[in-house]
Motif scaffolding. Structure first.
Motif, short mmCIF file in Angstrom:
data_model
loop_
_atom_site.label_atom_id
_atom_site.label_comp_id
_atom_site.label_asym_id
_atom_site.label_seq_id
_atom_site.Cartn_x
_atom_site.Cartn_y
_atom_site.Cartn_z
N LEU A 11 0.76 -1.21 -0.01
CA LEU A 11 -0.11 -0.02 0.08
C LEU A 11 0.82 1.27 0.00
CD1 LEU A 11 -2.84 -1.00 2.49
CD2 LEU A 11 -2.79 -1.15 0.00
N ASN A 12 1.99 1.29 0.75
CA ASN A 12 2.96 2.32 0.73
C ASN A 12 3.54 2.56 -0.52
OD1 ASN A 12 2.36 2.91 3.35
ND2 ASN A 12 4.35 1.52 4.20
N ALA A 98 -7.75 -4.76 1.24
CA ALA A 98 -7.20 -3.48 1.29
C ALA A 98 -6.13 -3.26 0.20
CB ALA A 98 -6.17 -3.62 2.56
N GLU A 99 -5.42 -4.32 -0.17
CA GLU A 99 -4.71 -4.27 -1.42
C GLU A 99 -5.53 -4.10 -2.74
OE1 GLU A 99 -1.45 -7.11 -1.91
OE2 GLU A 99 -0.90 -7.06 0.21
N PHE A 100 -6.46 -4.74 -2.79
CA PHE A 100 -7.52 -4.84 -3.95
C PHE A 100 -7.89 -3.23 -4.06
CE2 PHE A 100 -12.01 -4.54 -5.08
CZ PHE A 100 -11.89 -4.79 -6.57
N LYS A 101 -8.41 -2.85 -2.92
CA LYS A 101 -8.83 -1.43 -2.84
C LYS A 101 -7.96 -0.29 -3.62
CE LYS A 101 -10.42 0.46 0.91
NZ LYS A 101 -10.95 0.78 2.03
N ALA A 102 -6.48 -0.57 -3.04
CA ALA A 102 -5.55 0.11 -3.51
C ALA A 102 -5.34 0.17 -4.98
CB ALA A 102 -4.06 -0.01 -2.65
N GLU A 392 -16.95 3.59 -0.62
CA GLU A 392 -16.03 4.35 -1.47
C GLU A 392 -16.11 3.99 -2.88
OE1 GLU A 392 -12.29 3.56 0.09
OE2 GLU A 392 -12.59 3.84 2.23
N VAL A 393 -16.37 3.12 -3.25
CA VAL A 393 -16.68 2.69 -4.72
C VAL A 393 -17.77 3.47 -5.29
CG1 VAL A 393 -17.22 0.83 -6.45
CG2 VAL A 393 -15.52 0.36 -4.66
N LEU A 394 -19.05 3.39 -4.32
CA LEU A 394 -20.11 4.11 -4.96
C LEU A 394 -19.81 5.51 -5.10
CD1 LEU A 394 -22.80 2.41 -2.38
CD2 LEU A 394 -22.66 2.36 -5.23
#
Length: 409
Positions: A11-12, A98-102, A392-394
């Motif tokens: 993520l960083n 979490a990684e997918f959202k990033a 967040e996606v919405l």
């Protein structure tokens, strides 16, 4: 934990990279690299769940105090479908999510969400997330039922730990164990609605509102589901339209959406198989996963192992594949058989046999005492993570809608 360390560095790296000004070609190459890294992390986490690392024999001497203490189990790999294994599964899901959202959202141009195939895949993923919330609630209710089973088992352990064991102790233990086994024998539809023989309505946090929309519980309002609700059908619905993307998709983001959909469906499917849930008859044991993908091997391996166990238990009337529940049921049946043939005073051999069974039941109760509440908290965390990520996606889709809305002059 290695998975968490990988997540943090991943993520960083994405955050730093997307704050830099780079050329289109370089950006595309880095996105491909991020996707490859995401797939590798998914593969690593599911490999750990399928084949957990073995503790070296030299790690703890057999005669050392630490090897005999309850805490020593923390250093040994959890067995498949145990409470500890499910906790690792939910940890893996949270890291993957979490990684997918990033990859999907962080620094992304919202216009990409309006292009094929994301314009179809994202709504499908959002619909699956709503269905997953219902599964989380069903699993939470099932874990509460397991808590009640543990209480009955603990009564039996306390009664049969007395020395010497008298008729009163045996009657008390037999009553508790018969209550436990009767509850386990209920049809799945009734398991979570009849904890103590009283019908209760299941509470839900999301209802239906056209196009798979959801209404969040607010204040004291609660949503209930009909008794016809089926966990198996819910999982089946989550698998609908779950197809691997074709090569050369326009946005390049179809693959991570597919990966995360598989991860979400697998996690909820495993929870439904493991924990008592309403109506699991006909639970699917096949996943539409392409074997050539780097992360597919361990996922398919887990599906096959859990599916085999499910097929064995489903025919007998299943109270869930949770390892501790299976052991509790087996020992309970043996102890009831002992109680029915009990004669006072007991011979030395009978005393030793009962002591072994009581010790095993006490160990099961201990594991449940230590692990059930943390597992419930993790299920709750997964629930809230899904809610936040969906919102967040919405928000991104809302930005797309505003961009595509013509301005009136």
């Amino acid at each position: 934990m290695r998975a968490t360390d990988n997540q943090g560095s991943f993520l960083n790296r994405i955050s730093i990279r997307r704050n830099q000004v780079v050329s289109m070609d370089n950006s595309h190459e880095q996105e491909l690299e991020d996707l490859d890294l995401f797939q590798k992390h998914v593969a690593d986490r599911f490999n750990d769940l399928l084949l957990p690392p073995q503790t070296p024999p030299s790690a703890a001497a057999p005669d050392s105090p630490s090897s005999a203490s309850p805490s020593s189990s923390l250093s040994s790999p959890p067995s498949l479908l145990s409470i500890a294994w499910f906790r690792n599964l939910l940890d893996a899901y949270l890291c993957c999510e979490a990684e997918f959202k990033a990859v999907l959202v962080m620094g992304r141009d919202p216009a990409q969400f309006a292009k094929p195939p994301l314009d179809r895949l994202i709504p499908d993923l959002l619909d699956r997330s709503v269905k997953a919330l219902d599964i989380c609630n069903a699993v939470t209710s099932g874990l509460e039922l397991v808590h009640n089973w543990k209480k009955q088992a603990q009564i039996a352990v306390t009664a049969l730990s007395q020395k010497p064991i008298g008729e009163g102790h045996v009657r008390r233990a037999k009553k508790a164990l018969n209550t436990l086994l009767a509850s386990m024998a209920y049809d799945d539809k009734e398991n979570n609605n009849n904890h103590h023989g009283k019908s209760t309505d299941r509470n839900w946090s999301f209802g239906r509102r056209g196009n798979g929309g959801a209404v969040v519980k607010t204040g004291g309002a609660k949503w209930s589901v009909a008794k016809s609700w089926s966990a198996a059908k819910q999982i089946q619905a989550m698998m609908a339209n779950l197809v691997a993307p074709r090569g050369g998709e326009p946005t390049g983001l179809a693959l991570p959406v597919y990966i995360m959909s598989i991860v979400l469906v697998f996690v909820t499917w495993a929870l439904v198989a493991g924990v008592p849930c309403q109506e699991r008859t006909g639970l699917a044991t096949h996943f539409p996963v392409q074997k050539q993908l780097v992360w597919a091997g361990p996922v398919i391996g887990l599906v096959e192992k859990i599916g085999e166990e499910w097929k064995k238990k489903e025919k007998k009337g299943c109270c869930g594949l949770l390892e501790e529940v299976q052991r509790m049921e087996r020992v309970s049946l043996s102890l009831v058989e002992f109680a029915e043939s009990f004669k006072f005073p007991m011979g030395d051999e009978a005393v030793d046999e009962v002591a072994v069974m009581v010790a095993e039941m006490a160990e099961v109760c201990r594991k449940m005492e230590e692990g059930l509440v943390p597992l419930q908290l993790q299920v709750r965390e997964v629930f809230h993570r899904i809610v936040r990520s969906r919102a967040e996606v919405l928000d991104v889709l809302d930005q797309v809608g505003k961009v595509n809305t013509p301005v009136a002059y």
